[in-house]
Scaffold this motif. Structure first.
Motif, PDB file in Angstrom:
ATOM      1  N   GLY A 107       0.787  -1.231   0.000  1.00  0.00           N
ATOM      2  CA  GLY A 107       0.000   0.000   0.000  1.00  0.00           C
ATOM      3  C   GLY A 107       0.812   1.271   0.000  1.00  0.00           C
ATOM      4  O   GLY A 107       0.300   2.333   0.345  1.00  0.00           O
ATOM      5  N   LYS A 108       2.066   1.198  -0.428  1.00  0.00           N
ATOM      6  CA  LYS A 108       2.933   2.378  -0.431  1.00  0.00           C
ATOM      7  C   LYS A 108       3.126   2.963  -1.827  1.00  0.00           C
ATOM      8  O   LYS A 108       3.783   3.983  -1.979  1.00  0.00           O
ATOM      9  N   ARG A 109       2.557   2.308  -2.826  1.00  0.00           N
ATOM     10  CA  ARG A 109       2.672   2.782  -4.200  1.00  0.00           C
ATOM     11  C   ARG A 109       1.355   2.542  -4.907  1.00  0.00           C
ATOM     12  O   ARG A 109       0.723   1.499  -4.730  1.00  0.00           O
ATOM     13  N   ARG A 110       0.961   3.517  -5.726  1.00  0.00           N
ATOM     14  CA  ARG A 110      -0.271   3.405  -6.505  1.00  0.00           C
ATOM     15  C   ARG A 110      -0.034   2.537  -7.741  1.00  0.00           C
ATOM     16  O   ARG A 110       1.089   2.407  -8.206  1.00  0.00           O
ATOM     17  N   ILE A 111      -1.114   2.024  -8.280  1.00  0.00           N
ATOM     18  CA  ILE A 111      -1.046   1.307  -9.550  1.00  0.00           C
ATOM     19  C   ILE A 111      -1.252   2.337 -10.653  1.00  0.00           C
ATOM     20  O   ILE A 111      -2.336   2.898 -10.795  1.00  0.00           O
ATOM     21  N   THR A 112      -0.214   2.594 -11.410  1.00  0.00           N
ATOM     22  CA  THR A 112      -0.264   3.541 -12.517  1.00  0.00           C
ATOM     23  C   THR A 112      -0.860   2.860 -13.753  1.00  0.00           C
ATOM     24  O   THR A 112      -1.021   1.637 -13.787  1.00  0.00           O
ATOM     25  N   THR A 113      -1.129   3.641 -14.773  1.00  0.00           N
ATOM     26  CA  THR A 113      -1.661   3.072 -16.015  1.00  0.00           C
ATOM     27  C   THR A 113      -0.710   2.045 -16.621  1.00  0.00           C
ATOM     28  O   THR A 113      -1.157   0.934 -16.964  1.00  0.00           O
ATOM     29  N   PRO A 114       0.598   2.341 -16.758  1.00  0.00           N
ATOM     30  CA  PRO A 114       1.487   1.301 -17.302  1.00  0.00           C
ATOM     31  C   PRO A 114       1.514   0.037 -16.438  1.00  0.00           C
ATOM     32  O   PRO A 114       1.540  -1.077 -16.959  1.00  0.00           O
ATOM     33  N   MET A 115       1.471   0.210 -15.120  1.00  0.00           N
ATOM     34  CA  MET A 115       1.471  -0.950 -14.233  1.00  0.00           C
ATOM     35  C   MET A 115       0.171  -1.734 -14.390  1.00  0.00           C
ATOM     36  O   MET A 115       0.179  -2.966 -14.370  1.00  0.00           O
ATOM     37  N   ALA A 116      -0.945  -1.042 -14.552  1.00  0.00           N
ATOM     38  CA  ALA A 116      -2.227  -1.717 -14.759  1.00  0.00           C
ATOM     39  C   ALA A 116      -2.167  -2.597 -16.008  1.00  0.00           C
ATOM     40  O   ALA A 116      -2.658  -3.730 -16.008  1.00  0.00           O
ATOM     41  N   TRP A 117      -1.571  -2.086 -17.066  1.00  0.00           N
ATOM     42  CA  TRP A 117      -1.420  -2.873 -18.292  1.00  0.00           C
ATOM     43  C   TRP A 117      -0.528  -4.085 -18.064  1.00  0.00           C
ATOM     44  O   TRP A 117      -0.827  -5.188 -18.519  1.00  0.00           O
ATOM     45  N   ARG A 118       0.583  -3.880 -17.367  1.00  0.00           N
ATOM     46  CA  ARG A 118       1.494  -4.998 -17.080  1.00  0.00           C
ATOM     47  C   ARG A 118       0.804  -6.082 -16.252  1.00  0.00           C
ATOM     48  O   ARG A 118       0.913  -7.276 -16.568  1.00  0.00           O
ATOM     49  N   LEU A 119       0.129  -5.658 -15.190  1.00  0.00           N
ATOM     50  CA  LEU A 119      -0.564  -6.624 -14.335  1.00  0.00           C
ATOM     51  C   LEU A 119      -1.644  -7.371 -15.106  1.00  0.00           C
ATOM     52  O   LEU A 119      -1.800  -8.589 -14.954  1.00  0.00           O
ATOM     53  N   GLY A 120      -2.394  -6.642 -15.920  1.00  0.00           N
ATOM     54  CA  GLY A 120      -3.441  -7.272 -16.718  1.00  0.00           C
ATOM     55  C   GLY A 120      -2.900  -8.349 -17.631  1.00  0.00           C
ATOM     56  O   GLY A 120      -3.451  -9.456 -17.705  1.00  0.00           O
ATOM     57  N   LYS A 121      -1.805  -8.034 -18.325  1.00  0.00           N
ATOM     58  CA  LYS A 121      -1.220  -9.009 -19.251  1.00  0.00           C
ATOM     59  C   LYS A 121      -0.689 -10.236 -18.515  1.00  0.00           C
ATOM     60  O   LYS A 121      -0.865 -11.361 -18.957  1.00  0.00           O
ATOM     61  N   ALA A 122      -0.047 -10.013 -17.378  1.00  0.00           N
ATOM     62  CA  ALA A 122       0.562 -11.127 -16.642  1.00  0.00           C
ATOM     63  C   ALA A 122      -0.455 -11.984 -15.912  1.00  0.00           C
ATOM     64  O   ALA A 122      -0.259 -13.193 -15.766  1.00  0.00           O
ATOM     65  N   LEU A 123      -1.548 -11.371 -15.462  1.00  0.00           N
ATOM     66  CA  LEU A 123      -2.479 -12.086 -14.596  1.00  0.00           C
ATOM     67  C   LEU A 123      -3.814 -12.425 -15.258  1.00  0.00           C
ATOM     68  O   LEU A 123      -4.747 -12.883 -14.599  1.00  0.00           O
ATOM     69  N   GLY A 124      -3.911 -12.178 -16.564  1.00  0.00           N
ATOM     70  CA  GLY A 124      -5.110 -12.577 -17.293  1.00  0.00           C
ATOM     71  C   GLY A 124      -6.329 -11.725 -17.002  1.00  0.00           C
ATOM     72  O   GLY A 124      -7.458 -12.202 -17.094  1.00  0.00           O
ATOM     73  N   THR A 125      -6.100 -10.470 -16.642  1.00  0.00           N
ATOM     74  CA  THR A 125      -7.198  -9.536 -16.401  1.00  0.00           C
ATOM     75  C   THR A 125      -7.069  -8.411 -17.422  1.00  0.00           C
ATOM     76  O   THR A 125      -6.279  -8.496 -18.358  1.00  0.00           O
ATOM     77  N   THR A 126      -7.821  -7.359 -17.214  1.00  0.00           N
ATOM     78  CA  THR A 126      -7.687  -6.188 -18.069  1.00  0.00           C
ATOM     79  C   THR A 126      -6.955  -5.084 -17.318  1.00  0.00           C
ATOM     80  O   THR A 126      -6.898  -5.090 -16.075  1.00  0.00           O
ATOM     81  N   ALA A 127      -6.429  -4.140 -18.051  1.00  0.00           N
ATOM     82  CA  ALA A 127      -5.831  -2.956 -17.422  1.00  0.00           C
ATOM     83  C   ALA A 127      -6.910  -2.192 -16.667  1.00  0.00           C
ATOM     84  O   ALA A 127      -6.652  -1.644 -15.588  1.00  0.00           O
ATOM     85  N   ASP A 128      -8.118  -2.168 -17.211  1.00  0.00           N
ATOM     86  CA  ASP A 128      -9.233  -1.480 -16.554  1.00  0.00           C
ATOM     87  C   ASP A 128      -9.495  -2.026 -15.154  1.00  0.00           C
ATOM     88  O   ASP A 128      -9.815  -1.269 -14.241  1.00  0.00           O
ATOM     89  N   PHE A 129      -9.383  -3.320 -14.988  1.00  0.00           N
ATOM     90  CA  PHE A 129      -9.610  -3.921 -13.676  1.00  0.00           C
ATOM     91  C   PHE A 129      -8.706  -3.273 -12.634  1.00  0.00           C
ATOM     92  O   PHE A 129      -9.163  -2.833 -11.574  1.00  0.00           O
ATOM     93  N   TRP A 130      -7.409  -3.187 -12.922  1.00  0.00           N
ATOM     94  CA  TRP A 130      -6.439  -2.637 -11.970  1.00  0.00           C
ATOM     95  C   TRP A 130      -6.589  -1.131 -11.828  1.00  0.00           C
ATOM     96  O   TRP A 130      -6.514  -0.597 -10.716  1.00  0.00           O
ATOM     97  N   ALA A 131      -6.800  -0.436 -12.934  1.00  0.00           N
ATOM     98  CA  ALA A 131      -6.969   1.023 -12.876  1.00  0.00           C
ATOM     99  C   ALA A 131      -8.227   1.384 -12.082  1.00  0.00           C
ATOM    100  O   ALA A 131      -8.219   2.326 -11.286  1.00  0.00           O
ATOM    101  N   ASN A 132      -9.299   0.624 -12.279  1.00  0.00           N
ATOM    102  CA  ASN A 132     -10.543   0.887 -11.549  1.00  0.00           C
ATOM    103  C   ASN A 132     -10.399   0.584 -10.060  1.00  0.00           C
ATOM    104  O   ASN A 132     -10.953   1.303  -9.223  1.00  0.00           O
TER     105      ASN A 132
END
Length: 100
Positions: free
Chosen positions: A51-76
């Motif tokens: 909880g010390k760093r926000r999920i940025t747009t590039p990170m949302a895309w990275r997480l989505g690709k690696a974890l089978g979700t969408t970038a929107d999921f993480w950004a939202n």
């Protein structure tokens, strides 16, 4: 969004807690493995999880690709958390320019 007793504000789970509790732990993925897979530092993932760093747009895309979700999921998740935990009293007195 689920609540958790391990949250920093005792009300809402951070996006990092959701990442850890709903993805990393159940799937047996370490912060190191995720970091190497998505091309970021292990520190960055650790700070998100803690909880010390926000999920940025590039990170949302990275997480989505690696974890089978969408970038929107993480950004939202991040936007929802930010809105739920923001204290609007810090804005001072703002008078409307238009009638609602």
């Amino acid at each position: 969004m689920s609540t958790s007793t391990t949250t920093t504000n005792n009300l809402y789970s951070t996006p990092g807690e959701i990442l850890d509790e709903e993805f990393l732990q159940p799937l047996g993925i370490s912060c190191y493995r995720l970091a190497k897979t998505i091309g970021v530092s292990e520190t960055a993932i650790g700070e998100i999880v803690n909880g010390k760093r926000r999920i940025t747009t590039p990170m949302a895309w990275r997480l989505g690709k690696a974890l089978g979700t969408t970038a929107d999921f993480w950004a939202n998740l991040q936007t929802d958390y930010d809105l739920l935990t923001f204290d609007p009293s810090t804005l001072g007195d703002i008078r409307p320019l238009v009638d609602a």
